[in-house]
Design a protein around this motif. Sequence first.
Motif, PDB file in Angstrom:
ATOM      1  N   ILE A 117    -113.385 -30.333 -22.016  1.00  0.00           N
ATOM      2  CA  ILE A 117    -114.202 -31.501 -21.694  1.00  0.00           C
ATOM      3  C   ILE A 117    -115.209 -31.679 -22.821  1.00  0.00           C
ATOM      4  O   ILE A 117    -116.011 -30.787 -23.099  1.00  0.00           O
ATOM      5  CB  ILE A 117    -114.934 -31.333 -20.354  1.00  0.00           C
ATOM      6  N   TRP A 174    -103.755 -29.729 -13.499  1.00  0.00           N
ATOM      7  CA  TRP A 174    -105.197 -29.627 -13.278  1.00  0.00           C
ATOM      8  C   TRP A 174    -105.640 -30.646 -12.228  1.00  0.00           C
ATOM      9  O   TRP A 174    -105.081 -31.743 -12.120  1.00  0.00           O
ATOM     10  CB  TRP A 174    -105.946 -29.882 -14.581  1.00  0.00           C
ATOM     11  N   CYS A 203    -106.541 -25.446 -10.702  1.00  0.00           N
ATOM     12  CA  CYS A 203    -105.278 -25.611 -11.422  1.00  0.00           C
ATOM     13  C   CYS A 203    -104.154 -25.014 -10.585  1.00  0.00           C
ATOM     14  O   CYS A 203    -104.383 -24.140  -9.735  1.00  0.00           O
ATOM     15  CB  CYS A 203    -105.334 -24.943 -12.800  1.00  0.00           C
ATOM     16  N   ASP A 211    -118.322 -31.322 -10.748  1.00  0.00           N
ATOM     17  CA  ASP A 211    -117.311 -31.420  -9.686  1.00  0.00           C
ATOM     18  C   ASP A 211    -116.594 -30.083  -9.537  1.00  0.00           C
ATOM     19  O   ASP A 211    -116.873 -29.122 -10.270  1.00  0.00           O
ATOM     20  CB  ASP A 211    -116.296 -32.508 -10.019  1.00  0.00           C
ATOM     21  N   LEU A 223    -105.917 -34.622 -12.159  1.00  0.00           N
ATOM     22  CA  LEU A 223    -106.841 -35.008 -13.223  1.00  0.00           C
ATOM     23  C   LEU A 223    -106.450 -36.365 -13.797  1.00  0.00           C
ATOM     24  O   LEU A 223    -105.296 -36.589 -14.163  1.00  0.00           O
ATOM     25  CB  LEU A 223    -106.828 -33.945 -14.319  1.00  0.00           C
ATOM     26  N   ASP A 264    -119.050 -35.339 -14.594  1.00  0.00           N
ATOM     27  CA  ASP A 264    -118.172 -34.170 -14.707  1.00  0.00           C
ATOM     28  C   ASP A 264    -118.570 -33.045 -13.768  1.00  0.00           C
ATOM     29  O   ASP A 264    -117.869 -32.037 -13.667  1.00  0.00           O
ATOM     30  CB  ASP A 264    -118.165 -33.657 -16.154  1.00  0.00           C
ATOM     31  N   TYR A 303    -113.162 -27.961  -9.892  1.00  0.00           N
ATOM     32  CA  TYR A 303    -111.947 -27.988 -10.709  1.00  0.00           C
ATOM     33  C   TYR A 303    -111.003 -26.873 -10.241  1.00  0.00           C
ATOM     34  O   TYR A 303    -111.450 -25.773  -9.890  1.00  0.00           O
ATOM     35  CB  TYR A 303    -112.282 -27.795 -12.189  1.00  0.00           C
ATOM     36  N   LYS A 334    -109.272 -32.316 -10.254  1.00  0.00           N
ATOM     37  CA  LYS A 334    -110.730 -32.528 -10.242  1.00  0.00           C
ATOM     38  C   LYS A 334    -111.100 -33.136  -8.905  1.00  0.00           C
ATOM     39  O   LYS A 334    -110.604 -34.187  -8.538  1.00  0.00           O
ATOM     40  CB  LYS A 334    -111.144 -33.448 -11.383  1.00  0.00           C
ATOM     41  N   PHE A 345    -111.180 -35.734 -21.684  1.00  0.00           N
ATOM     42  CA  PHE A 345    -110.446 -34.569 -21.178  1.00  0.00           C
ATOM     43  C   PHE A 345    -109.226 -34.352 -22.071  1.00  0.00           C
ATOM     44  O   PHE A 345    -108.353 -35.216 -22.169  1.00  0.00           O
ATOM     45  CB  PHE A 345    -109.990 -34.784 -19.740  1.00  0.00           C
ATOM     46  N   ARG A 356    -116.666 -24.711  -9.284  1.00  0.00           N
ATOM     47  CA  ARG A 356    -117.572 -25.824  -9.555  1.00  0.00           C
ATOM     48  C   ARG A 356    -118.171 -25.726 -10.944  1.00  0.00           C
ATOM     49  O   ARG A 356    -118.650 -24.672 -11.356  1.00  0.00           O
ATOM     50  CB  ARG A 356    -118.707 -25.878  -8.525  1.00  0.00           C
TER      51      ARG A 356
END
Length: 336
Positions: free
Chosen positions: A199, A175, A212, A208, A182, A206, A210, A177, A188, A227
């Motif tokens: 989360i 993940w 993966c 932001d 992360l 937070d 994200y 961020k 988290f 987002r």
Amino acid sequence: YFEQYCIFSGTSPLCCIAGPCPAGGVLAVNMTIPNTLLRGTAGGEALLSVRYNSFSLDPPVIKWQLKREKSITVVQSIGTDIIGTPRPEYRDRILVFENGTLLLHNLRLSDEGIYDVEISITDDTFPGEGSITLTVDESISKPFIHMDTSSILELSENIVLNCSHDNGTRTTYRWFKGGKPLSNVTRFTLSPDQKYLTISRVVMADDDLYSCSVENPVGNMSSLPLRLTVYRRSSLYIILSTGGIFLLITLVTICACWTPSKNWSDLSQCAALFTDDGLPKIPERNGINSVTSLYILQHKVTLIYSLVLLQRTARYTINEHSRDSSVQAAANQTTH
């Protein structure tokens, strides 16, 4: 990989593997396997490569088997000429080369396993033997992040992000961020397979992007960033929740304290309709006027009872906001 060597009994050689032998030596096939571990992709090809050396000019007898509880013969050939009919699952999918190499087409997940190869030649007493491990995996499809909502109020309890994809075997997840791996934050939490990110107690930090990434032995793919928008409670929560409730209170109050037959300019008279315990008063009148008054009162009681509920809801909302603001202020003070 088999080294060249000779076996002696005292001073007399018994066996020599693929090398110049002293007089009386017994020849054997020397086999070399460049790569003992292959990783294949479903639908692709796998080249199980071997090489051998022999002083005999006779064609080799090549035999490939797949290890199971009972070994399965994949193919047996003299040189490149296949002996007999291959098993149905390998028909039209195999090719044997002169040096003993086996090519598997259109790989299936069931092709995974350990392949034993044996090459023997008539003039050689000992055959060459070796093993190759083959793994087969599905290619990973483009992953994407799924979550129930992309916007949330701060201090909300939980939001779950799911790294989803349609295809792929033996997958691992990572993940990111804001484009960076992360960080180890206690709020988290990753599932055991790291596919789900939770989360808890969402804060403004937070808010932001994200993303993966998914990896397996044959490749990796990354999702597009998504987002997560976090709204501050102090602005949106008060305006939409508290302000909306007070607006409804005003409308209900006006409706409750006005009828076509009588216009009350002083809204404080509404309080006279209730006892100190919040229950409606029933006027004591005789005759038809009593019935009419009771009918009007029933409508007022319904509306004003709604007013009482809304007032209590507004009070609870304000108290909750004050509590959350105090918690956030304490957290910020602790951080600084």
